[in-house]
Design a protein around this motif. Structure first.
Motif, mmCIF file in Angstrom:
data_model
loop_
_atom_site.group_PDB
_atom_site.id
_atom_site.type_symbol
_atom_site.label_atom_id
_atom_site.label_comp_id
_atom_site.label_asym_id
_atom_site.label_seq_id
_atom_site.Cartn_x
_atom_site.Cartn_y
_atom_site.Cartn_z
ATOM 1 N N ASN A 66 2.534 9.281 1.531
ATOM 2 C CA ASN A 66 3.390 8.388 0.755
ATOM 3 C C ASN A 66 4.552 9.121 0.093
ATOM 4 N N LEU A 67 4.492 10.443 0.085
ATOM 5 C CA LEU A 67 5.653 11.204 -0.406
ATOM 6 C C LEU A 67 6.904 10.893 0.414
ATOM 7 N N VAL A 103 11.151 0.888 -2.589
ATOM 8 C CA VAL A 103 10.573 1.856 -1.650
ATOM 9 C C VAL A 103 10.026 3.066 -2.406
ATOM 10 N N ALA A 104 10.803 3.575 -3.360
ATOM 11 C CA ALA A 104 10.329 4.707 -4.156
ATOM 12 C C ALA A 104 9.069 4.335 -4.936
ATOM 13 N N ALA A 105 9.032 3.108 -5.467
ATOM 14 C CA ALA A 105 7.845 2.660 -6.208
ATOM 15 C C ALA A 105 6.645 2.493 -5.282
ATOM 16 N N THR A 106 6.899 2.141 -4.026
ATOM 17 C CA THR A 106 5.809 2.004 -3.059
ATOM 18 C C THR A 106 5.069 3.321 -2.873
ATOM 19 N N SER A 107 5.776 4.431 -2.969
ATOM 20 C CA SER A 107 5.110 5.732 -2.815
ATOM 21 C C SER A 107 4.017 5.908 -3.861
ATOM 22 N N CYS A 108 4.267 5.444 -5.070
ATOM 23 C CA CYS A 108 3.261 5.546 -6.138
ATOM 24 C C CYS A 108 2.156 4.516 -5.946
ATOM 25 N N GLY A 109 2.558 3.264 -5.678
ATOM 26 C CA GLY A 109 1.566 2.206 -5.536
ATOM 27 C C GLY A 109 0.640 2.432 -4.365
ATOM 28 N N SER A 110 1.195 2.854 -3.235
ATOM 29 C CA SER A 110 0.372 3.079 -2.055
ATOM 30 C C SER A 110 -0.526 4.300 -2.224
ATOM 31 N N LEU A 122 -4.936 -2.478 -4.318
ATOM 32 C CA LEU A 122 -4.039 -2.916 -3.262
ATOM 33 C C LEU A 122 -2.860 -3.722 -3.823
ATOM 34 N N VAL A 123 -3.077 -4.352 -4.970
ATOM 35 C CA VAL A 123 -1.988 -5.091 -5.625
ATOM 36 C C VAL A 123 -0.797 -4.171 -5.868
ATOM 37 N N TRP A 124 -1.056 -2.953 -6.338
ATOM 38 C CA TRP A 124 0.031 -2.028 -6.688
ATOM 39 C C TRP A 124 0.717 -1.443 -5.459
ATOM 40 N N ASP A 125 0.049 -1.506 -4.329
ATOM 41 C CA ASP A 125 0.658 -1.138 -3.056
ATOM 42 C C ASP A 125 1.585 -2.255 -2.583
ATOM 43 N N ARG A 126 1.108 -3.487 -2.665
ATOM 44 C CA ARG A 126 1.841 -4.608 -2.078
ATOM 45 C C ARG A 126 2.971 -5.134 -2.961
ATOM 46 N N LEU A 127 2.876 -4.990 -4.268
ATOM 47 C CA LEU A 127 3.948 -5.510 -5.127
ATOM 48 C C LEU A 127 5.319 -4.916 -4.786
ATOM 49 N N GLY A 235 -7.394 14.127 16.291
ATOM 50 C CA GLY A 235 -8.020 14.393 14.998
ATOM 51 C C GLY A 235 -7.069 14.994 13.979
ATOM 52 N N ILE A 236 -5.759 14.827 14.198
ATOM 53 C CA ILE A 236 -4.786 15.415 13.272
ATOM 54 C C ILE A 236 -4.360 14.393 12.231
ATOM 55 N N VAL A 237 -3.791 13.290 12.684
ATOM 56 C CA VAL A 237 -3.408 12.214 11.758
ATOM 57 C C VAL A 237 -4.004 10.910 12.258
ATOM 58 N N SER A 238 -4.238 9.996 11.334
ATOM 59 C CA SER A 238 -4.730 8.675 11.693
ATOM 60 C C SER A 238 -3.551 7.735 11.910
ATOM 61 N N GLY A 239 -3.855 6.570 12.465
ATOM 62 C CA GLY A 239 -2.807 5.579 12.646
ATOM 63 C C GLY A 239 -2.196 5.139 11.334
ATOM 64 N N HIS A 240 -2.997 5.093 10.266
ATOM 65 C CA HIS A 240 -2.461 4.633 8.984
ATOM 66 C C HIS A 240 -1.506 5.661 8.380
ATOM 67 N N THR A 241 -1.855 6.924 8.515
ATOM 68 C CA THR A 241 -0.931 7.969 8.064
ATOM 69 C C THR A 241 0.367 7.900 8.859
ATOM 70 N N LEU A 242 0.241 7.728 10.163
ATOM 71 C CA LEU A 242 1.425 7.621 11.021
ATOM 72 C C LEU A 242 2.253 6.394 10.645
ATOM 73 N N LYS A 243 1.576 5.326 10.245
ATOM 74 C CA LYS A 243 2.292 4.135 9.784
ATOM 75 C C LYS A 243 3.229 4.482 8.641
ATOM 76 N N HIS A 244 2.739 5.208 7.643
ATOM 77 C CA HIS A 244 3.576 5.596 6.506
ATOM 78 C C HIS A 244 4.799 6.388 6.976
ATOM 79 N N LEU A 245 4.582 7.329 7.872
ATOM 80 C CA LEU A 245 5.667 8.201 8.320
ATOM 81 C C LEU A 245 6.702 7.434 9.145
ATOM 82 N N LEU A 246 6.235 6.536 10.011
ATOM 83 C CA LEU A 246 7.164 5.760 10.828
ATOM 84 C C LEU A 246 7.971 4.781 9.980
ATOM 85 N N ALA A 247 7.304 4.113 9.052
ATOM 86 C CA ALA A 247 8.009 3.171 8.181
ATOM 87 C C ALA A 247 9.044 3.898 7.333
#
Length: 284
Positions: A66-67, A103-110, A122-127, A235-247
């Motif tokens: 999320n950084l 977007v910057a706030a999403t890094s903290c919420g997520s 999850l509320v703090w991720d989605r807000l 076994g390096i990164v998961s799809g969810h981690t990759l999601k953060h990086l792609l987004a």
């Protein structure tokens, strides 16, 4: 016989027709969500495959990735606040500021959510995400349809995004979980962006970056769905981690676009027209 006024009114009607087409995907999506009925949050959503820790950080890669949102969010804000963004109208600035701030706030919420996944965290991720979706749509409207339209829609769209998350959270806590308000906020901009790009002319260069960013987000959603499958590849990164990086990469492309683009020659200010063609909520 009727003079040039008829042509002016025809231009207005054409514009409203195109605006109606932009609203159409939202109406269709809302109708489909109503037809489907209540959609609760899937409980297996919290079962992320990569639970590895790093020091005292649980689910480390899902947290630390999320950084990337912090980096691109702050970069976008810096481009805007330092005057490096290419904006043809000062009213285009506010939607972008709200977008990159969210977007910057999403890094903290997520990050908070991934430390201890639950309905409440999850509320703090989605807000902030909901605000970002709506602000981005407002920014595109300001750029392609009219600066006045984007400026006027920013507040109601942002409020709609904000309201969708507590509405979902409340339904979860009364045992009638319903994601439909949030799904409408998340997916309508994805449907509206290509419609706006197709119907309204570009006013800046590098307009293809919009499609690059949209493609990156769609790939991110695909990686999210394939969380375990991606992780099993190496076994390096998961799809969810990759999601953060792609987004985040897609958002970074938008920040770069603001700094690099130039006004298109065809978008230079035109001679003043009669009031009927320039007044109204859609005026630039």
């Amino acid at each position: 016989m009727f003079g040039p006024g008829i042509d002016e009114y025809r231009n207005v009607l054409r514009r409203y027709w195109r605006v109606g087409l932009v609203a159409l995907p939202g109406l269709a999506l809302a109708a489909e969500l109503l037809r489907r009925g209540r959609i609760p949050q899937a409980r297996d959503y919290f079962g992320f495959v990569d639970g590895r820790t790093l020091g005292r950080v649980p689910n480390a890669l899902n947290v630390l990735s999320n950084l990337a949102f912090a980096v691109v969010g702050i970069a976008g804000l810096w481009i805007l606040l330092s005057g490096r963004a290419r904006l043809g109208d000062p009213r285009e600035r506010a939607p972008w500021l709200v977008f990159f701030g969210a977007v910057a706030a999403t890094s903290c919420g997520s990050a908070w959510f991934h430390i201890a996944p639950s309905i409440d965290s999850l509320v703090w991720d989605r807000l902030p995400m909901a605000v970002a979706f709506m602000a981005l749509l407002s920014a595109l409207i300001a750029e392609r349809i009219g600066a006045a339209a984007g400026a006027r829609l920013l507040a109601p769209l942002t409020l709609a995004g904000l309201a969708s998350v507590p509405a979902w959270w409340w339904t979860e806590h009364i045992g009638a979980g319903d994601l439909r308000p949030y799904l409408l906020v998340q997916f309508y901009p994805l449907l509206a962006v290509p419609v706006v790009l197709a119907l309204f002319p570009a006013r800046y260069s590098h307009s293809g970056v919009w499609l690059v960013s949209l493609g990156a987000y769609l790939l991110a959603k695909g990686a999210e769905v394939a969380d375990e499958a991606v992780f099993r590849l190496g076994g390096i990164v998961s799809g969810h981690t990759l999601k953060h990086l792609l987004a985040a990469a897609g958002i970074g492309a938008l920040a770069a676009m603001l700094a690099l683009r130039r006004p298109e020659r065809s978008a230079r200010p035109a001679p003043a027209r009669r009031a009927v063609a320039t007044d109204g909520w859609y005026a630039k």
